[in-house]
Design a protein around this motif. Sequence first.
Motif, PDB file in Angstrom:
ATOM      1  N   PRO A  13       0.841  -1.188   0.000  1.00  0.00           N
ATOM      2  CA  PRO A  13       0.000   0.000   0.000  1.00  0.00           C
ATOM      3  C   PRO A  13       0.880   1.243   0.000  1.00  0.00           C
ATOM      4  O   PRO A  13       1.957   1.258   0.602  1.00  0.00           O
ATOM      5  CB  PRO A  13      -0.779  -0.127   1.311  1.00  0.00           C
ATOM      6  CG  PRO A  13       0.150  -0.891   2.211  1.00  0.00           C
ATOM      7  CD  PRO A  13       0.896  -1.847   1.314  1.00  0.00           C
ATOM      8  N   GLN A  14       0.427   2.261  -0.683  1.00  0.00           N
ATOM      9  CA  GLN A  14       1.161   3.530  -0.704  1.00  0.00           C
ATOM     10  C   GLN A  14       0.173   4.672  -0.490  1.00  0.00           C
ATOM     11  O   GLN A  14      -0.951   4.639  -0.983  1.00  0.00           O
ATOM     12  CB  GLN A  14       1.900   3.724  -2.027  1.00  0.00           C
ATOM     13  CG  GLN A  14       2.981   2.686  -2.285  1.00  0.00           C
ATOM     14  CD  GLN A  14       3.734   2.915  -3.580  1.00  0.00           C
ATOM     15  OE1 GLN A  14       3.299   3.678  -4.440  1.00  0.00           O
ATOM     16  NE2 GLN A  14       4.869   2.252  -3.736  1.00  0.00           N
ATOM     17  N   LEU A  15       0.629   5.674   0.255  1.00  0.00           N
ATOM     18  CA  LEU A  15      -0.184   6.855   0.526  1.00  0.00           C
ATOM     19  C   LEU A  15       0.574   8.085   0.054  1.00  0.00           C
ATOM     20  O   LEU A  15       1.726   8.295   0.445  1.00  0.00           O
ATOM     21  CB  LEU A  15      -0.474   6.968   2.026  1.00  0.00           C
ATOM     22  CG  LEU A  15      -1.181   8.240   2.493  1.00  0.00           C
ATOM     23  CD1 LEU A  15      -2.572   8.348   1.889  1.00  0.00           C
ATOM     24  CD2 LEU A  15      -1.245   8.284   4.024  1.00  0.00           C
ATOM     25  N   PHE A  16      -0.066   8.884  -0.786  1.00  0.00           N
ATOM     26  CA  PHE A  16       0.505  10.132  -1.281  1.00  0.00           C
ATOM     27  C   PHE A  16      -0.310  11.294  -0.721  1.00  0.00           C
ATOM     28  O   PHE A  16      -1.524  11.369  -0.935  1.00  0.00           O
ATOM     29  CB  PHE A  16       0.489  10.175  -2.812  1.00  0.00           C
ATOM     30  CG  PHE A  16       1.445   9.217  -3.459  1.00  0.00           C
ATOM     31  CD1 PHE A  16       2.681   9.657  -3.915  1.00  0.00           C
ATOM     32  CD2 PHE A  16       1.113   7.875  -3.601  1.00  0.00           C
ATOM     33  CE1 PHE A  16       3.574   8.778  -4.509  1.00  0.00           C
ATOM     34  CE2 PHE A  16       2.003   6.982  -4.191  1.00  0.00           C
ATOM     35  CZ  PHE A  16       3.238   7.438  -4.656  1.00  0.00           C
ATOM     36  N   LEU A  17       0.356  12.177   0.006  1.00  0.00           N
ATOM     37  CA  LEU A  17      -0.289  13.363   0.558  1.00  0.00           C
ATOM     38  C   LEU A  17       0.270  14.605  -0.108  1.00  0.00           C
ATOM     39  O   LEU A  17       1.480  14.698  -0.353  1.00  0.00           O
ATOM     40  CB  LEU A  17      -0.040  13.474   2.061  1.00  0.00           C
ATOM     41  CG  LEU A  17      -0.561  12.359   2.966  1.00  0.00           C
ATOM     42  CD1 LEU A  17      -0.233  12.687   4.427  1.00  0.00           C
ATOM     43  CD2 LEU A  17      -2.051  12.142   2.789  1.00  0.00           C
TER      44      LEU A  17
END
Length: 225
Positions: free
Chosen positions: A214-218
């Motif tokens: 999983p990857q989260l981009f903010l």
Amino acid sequence: MPRIGTWRRGCVLVGEDHGSPAAAVFDALGGEYEKAFAASPAHRASLDRLLGELAPGSRVLDVGSGTGRPTAAALAGAGHRVLGVDVSPVMVEIASRQVPEAEFRCADIRRTPLEDGSFDAVCVYFALLQMSRAEQSELVRRLARALRPGGPFALATVPLDVEGFDGVFMGQDVRVTSFPHEGVVALVRAAGLVVESQESVMFTPTHPDARPEPQLFLHCRREEA
């Protein structure tokens, strides 16, 4: 060592504190890391958004700059003044060859002096995962202070509720610490950053030993003074 705000184009500054576990991992991976993550559409989209927010000739700090591609290359190619900081001497050497129009420093960002308000933008793509939670929180606060008021801050990480987890990443032994999605958002907000967008994706690096992650981009912005 010169202060981080006084670099010269084309110079590679090497510190004395790069003998960390993270440095060993990324020294071993070298260019294989770039190949494994080159096909990430979410990273490219994040960069496109960041580029669209920058005034011409902006000063940008790229934390965990790796091989210089795609992040520093895209930013410098658009005419921005980029300083990449990475703990791996091998990565810094590759980046300085691949993106000669940017500047790179081999140093531990946790111990690198940062002048308040000295950058127009800051990006941190997957550079926090081998730091403790306390170190991640303190670093994001320091990076937010180094950003000019109103400046954009891009951050990407693997949002997992793990602390000191021993695993294998692309054939290398690693110890990983992270926060779950809501913990990452809370971390950047506590640093004085306003979250403007969030994107969660699953990505599988192009490597025989890689697994889906999983990857989260903010995309955030420092609060105005």
